[in-house]
Design a protein around this motif. Structure first.
Motif, PDB file in Angstrom:
ATOM      1  N   CYS A  89     -10.907  -1.038   6.004  1.00  0.00           N
ATOM      2  CA  CYS A  89      -9.867  -2.058   6.163  1.00  0.00           C
ATOM      3  C   CYS A  89     -10.346  -3.196   7.067  1.00  0.00           C
ATOM      4  CB  CYS A  89      -8.618  -1.418   6.745  1.00  0.00           C
ATOM      5  SG  CYS A  89      -7.303  -2.590   6.992  1.00  0.00           S
ATOM      6  N   VAL A 132       0.848  -1.196   0.000  1.00  0.00           N
ATOM      7  CA  VAL A 132       0.000   0.000   0.000  1.00  0.00           C
ATOM      8  C   VAL A 132       0.885   1.248   0.000  1.00  0.00           C
ATOM      9  CG1 VAL A 132      -1.678   1.298   1.348  1.00  0.00           C
ATOM     10  CG2 VAL A 132      -1.844  -1.162   1.227  1.00  0.00           C
ATOM     11  N   CYS A 191      -9.059  -0.696   0.737  1.00  0.00           N
ATOM     12  CA  CYS A 191      -8.754   0.705   1.022  1.00  0.00           C
ATOM     13  C   CYS A 191      -8.689   1.503  -0.263  1.00  0.00           C
ATOM     14  CB  CYS A 191      -7.442   0.822   1.794  1.00  0.00           C
ATOM     15  SG  CYS A 191      -6.077  -0.096   1.077  1.00  0.00           S
ATOM     16  N   CYS A 211      -1.638  -5.939   7.280  1.00  0.00           N
ATOM     17  CA  CYS A 211      -2.347  -5.817   5.997  1.00  0.00           C
ATOM     18  C   CYS A 211      -2.517  -7.184   5.346  1.00  0.00           C
ATOM     19  CB  CYS A 211      -1.547  -4.897   5.088  1.00  0.00           C
ATOM     20  SG  CYS A 211      -2.216  -4.738   3.444  1.00  0.00           S
ATOM     21  N   ILE A 249      -4.650   0.261   9.038  1.00  0.00           N
ATOM     22  CA  ILE A 249      -4.401   1.683   8.752  1.00  0.00           C
ATOM     23  C   ILE A 249      -4.726   2.504   9.989  1.00  0.00           C
ATOM     24  CG2 ILE A 249      -5.034   3.613   7.265  1.00  0.00           C
ATOM     25  CD1 ILE A 249      -5.861   1.692   5.154  1.00  0.00           C
TER      26      ILE A 249
HETATM   27  S1  SF4 Z   1      -5.072  -3.723   1.504  1.00  0.00           S
HETATM   28 FE1  SF4 Z   1      -6.768  -4.340   2.827  1.00  0.00          FE
HETATM   29  S2  SF4 Z   1      -5.760  -4.942   4.744  1.00  0.00           S
HETATM   30 FE2  SF4 Z   1      -4.247  -3.784   3.579  1.00  0.00          FE
HETATM   31  S3  SF4 Z   1      -4.448  -1.700   4.326  1.00  0.00           S
HETATM   32 FE3  SF4 Z   1      -5.766  -1.856   2.515  1.00  0.00          FE
HETATM   33  S4  SF4 Z   1      -7.794  -2.403   3.338  1.00  0.00           S
HETATM   34 FE4  SF4 Z   1      -6.298  -2.780   4.955  1.00  0.00          FE
END
Ligand code: SF4
Ligand code: SF4
Lengths: 367, 197
Positions: free
Chosen positions: B68, B45, B104, B98, B73
């Protein structure tokens, strides 16, 4: 000279035995090389997935579902989305349904290819493993191109799918289908008539149909015993009633038939994918779903035909944004229960073959 | 007779294997050679910056944090009492938490967060997985993206066919309740507040 006598002997097979596919521990009581008692010990992979889902919103449950049965994660995603759609009575667009069927069937093929490779490796043939995984790679590339991940897709969403397929998907998919069709001849040539393979599999671990039904066994394992039961035909979900495909069955219910049946299923799935690609309509890929998705209070059970039998989910909703209760049903659990019945009185080496042919995956057993 | 048949069948198998003798390898020599990741590949990310000004695109609206599923986050963006606008103070992503689901990125209406195709970020220490705003911005600098901010987010124009074709409507799940939310790890110095949402 002291009197010679034989004694029963208890050993642990697993949890880190390479042929228990994951972490399953079998407590074996042996008399010489013969297995006289099997006690499976499960729970090494317990992650409380059902509980985790109860603390997530519906949309957030989908990535969790990927971890339930990671070899066919698409089925799990579809299952949960389907259950939520049933609860909230959401109409899914045509194109999304077609895309879902394509993904589900590709995933089934990928899973059976893993079965082909891993089973052969357990029995001592290393080459099929490399071949099986090579062809699976083509399918995984298709998934990665579409949704960005190779194993935990998070692709099928409540109301549709997350992304449309890229333009290069269709030609690549047809090419992959063609390759797999060709290579299936190689697969069959390598093992089907191989004398060692026949000795190791034919007549081993016979599962009679009534015993299978009594234990709730489903999927390819039950069909190899001659029971023509497939949820795709018997309780059609999605748009499976529009496709022309057969439900292959076999009569003997031994390891060899279970192996052959899965190869037959790959061929049928390839047909379905092709038909779906031909008929793929244009249109939306996702129904409008409110960001704060809240299905009405109620309960629902959805089930799909997975590569390992019936996969089901029961969701209870209190009208909130999170499910009140989630209960999963995986086919592997029943297949593992039947193992002590069909695995006793055989040799340890045969037990490895039986375990492999049942195609048990442990995260599905342990949740 | 059976013996002959068996030998024949073994030879058939060997012929199939033999066909592959002399074929080129299908594996590659990582790390000397690298696989080209597909455009949509979901790696690490990153935070995206404005192409002209170089500032972060993030407005601190907290939608990604709420979307999330792993609570990876942590954002601290309190509202200014006068202008009622949020000011982004800290933005931390715990890569160890993550699960690379991409929710996200889909939740964000401001082209501010993206899953880049990078996949090499192993660390010897667990603390190393906590990436703060500066690091997320640095890594995101050379990540290409399509800026959709100037338009109203509700009327997002369909992107060209070659791009990542995200569904036009987004699932933005409501917040994780505080009981389900894990507290950020202890070594985190700038612990975000759950501010009035
Ligand atoms: S990819 Fe999924 S788990 Fe990772 S920060 Fe974004 S929402 Fe959260
Ligand atoms: S959703 Fe986008 S704009 Fe809002 S806090 Fe997250 S990254 Fe920033």
């Amino acid at each position: 000279m002291a009197e010679l006598r034989t004694e029963e002997f208890t050993v642990n097979m697993g949890p880190h035995h390479p042929s228990t596919h994951g972490v399953c521990r079998l407590i074996l009581t042996l008399s010489g090389e013969k297995v006289i008692k099997i006690v499976p010990v499960i729970g090494y992979l317990h992650r409380a997935l059902e509980k985790i889902c109860e603390n997530r919103t519906y949309a957030q449950c989908i990535p969790v579902m990927d971890r339930f049965e990671y070899v066919t994660a698409m089925s799990c995603e579809y299952l949960f989305s389907n259950a939520a759609e049933k609860l909230a009575e959401i109409e899914v667009p045509e194109r999304a349904e077609y895309l879902r069927v394509i993904m589900l069937e590709l995933n089934r093929i990928a899973s059976h290819l893993i079965f082909y490779g891993v089973t052969a490796m357990d029995i001592g043939a290393l080459t099929p493993f490399l071949y099986g995984l090579r062809e699976r790679e083509g399918i995984i590339d298709l998934f990665e191109m579409t949704c960005g991940q190779r194993l935990t897709y998070n692709y099928i969403r409540i109301g549709g799918v997350s992304k449309d397929i890229p333009p290069q998907f269709e030609p690549k998919c047809r090419e992959t289908i063609k390759t797999i069709r060709e290579k299936l001849n190689d697969y069959e040539g390598l093992l089907n008539e191989n004398p060692i393979w026949l000795v190791r599999n034919k007549g081993i671990g016979v599962l009679p149909a009534d015993l299978g039904i009594a234990y709730g066994v489903s999927g390819p394992v039950l069909r190899a015993s001659g029971v023509k039961y497939d949820i795709r035909k018997d309780d059609p979900y999605s748009i499976y009633d529009r496709f022309d495909f057969e439900i292959p069955t076999r009569e003997n219910g031994d390891c060899y038939d279970r192996y052959l049946l899965r190869l037959d299923e790959i061929k049928q799935s390839l047909n379905i994918v092709e038909q779906a690609l031909d008929a793929l309509p244009e249109g939306d890929i996702k129904a409008k779903v409110s960001p704060n998705f809240k299905p009405p209070a109620g309960e629902v059970y959805a089930r799909v035909e997975n590569s390992r039998g019936e996969l089901g989910v029961y969701i209870q909703s209190d009208g909130g944004k999170k499910p009140l209760r989630v209960k999963m049903r995986g086919g592997s659990f029943n297949q593992l229960q039947v193992l002590p019945e069909i695995g006793t009185d055989c040799l340890v080496a045969d037990l490895v073959a039986i375990f492999a042919s049942l195609d048990i995956i442990l995260p599905e057993v342990d949740r | 007779m059976k013996l002959l048949k068996d030998i024949k069948n073994l030879l058939i198998g060997m012929r199939i294997t033999g066909k592959h003798l002399g074929r080129h390898a299908i594996t590659i020599q990582y790390p000397e050679e690298r696989w080209e990741m597909p455009e949509r590949s979901r790696g690490i990310v990153v935070l995206l910056s404005d192409k002209e000004t170089g500032d972060l695109n993030c407005t601190g609206c907290l939608l990604c944090m709420k979307a999330c599923p792993s609570a990876a986050i942590f954002i601290d963006a309190p509202r200014d009492p006068e202008t009622k606008k949020r000011k982004l103070l800290t933005f931390t992503v715990d890569n160890a938490l993550c699960c690379f689901c991409g929710l996200c990125e889909e939740a964000c209406n401001f082209s501010a967060i993206k899953m880049a195709t990078m996949y090499e970020f192993s660390e010897p220490e667990k603390e190393g997985f906590l990436w703060d705003m500066k690091k997320l911005q640095e890594v995101g600098l050379d990540v290409d993206y399509i800026d959709t901010r100037k338009k109203k987010p509700a009327k997002k124009v369909p992107k060209p066919a070659t791009d990542s074709g995200t569904a036009t409507d987004k699932i933005v799940p409501d917040t994780l309740d505080s009981d389900a939310k894990q507290t950020p790890p202890a070594p985190e110095p700038d612990k975000p507040k759950e501010d009035g949402e």
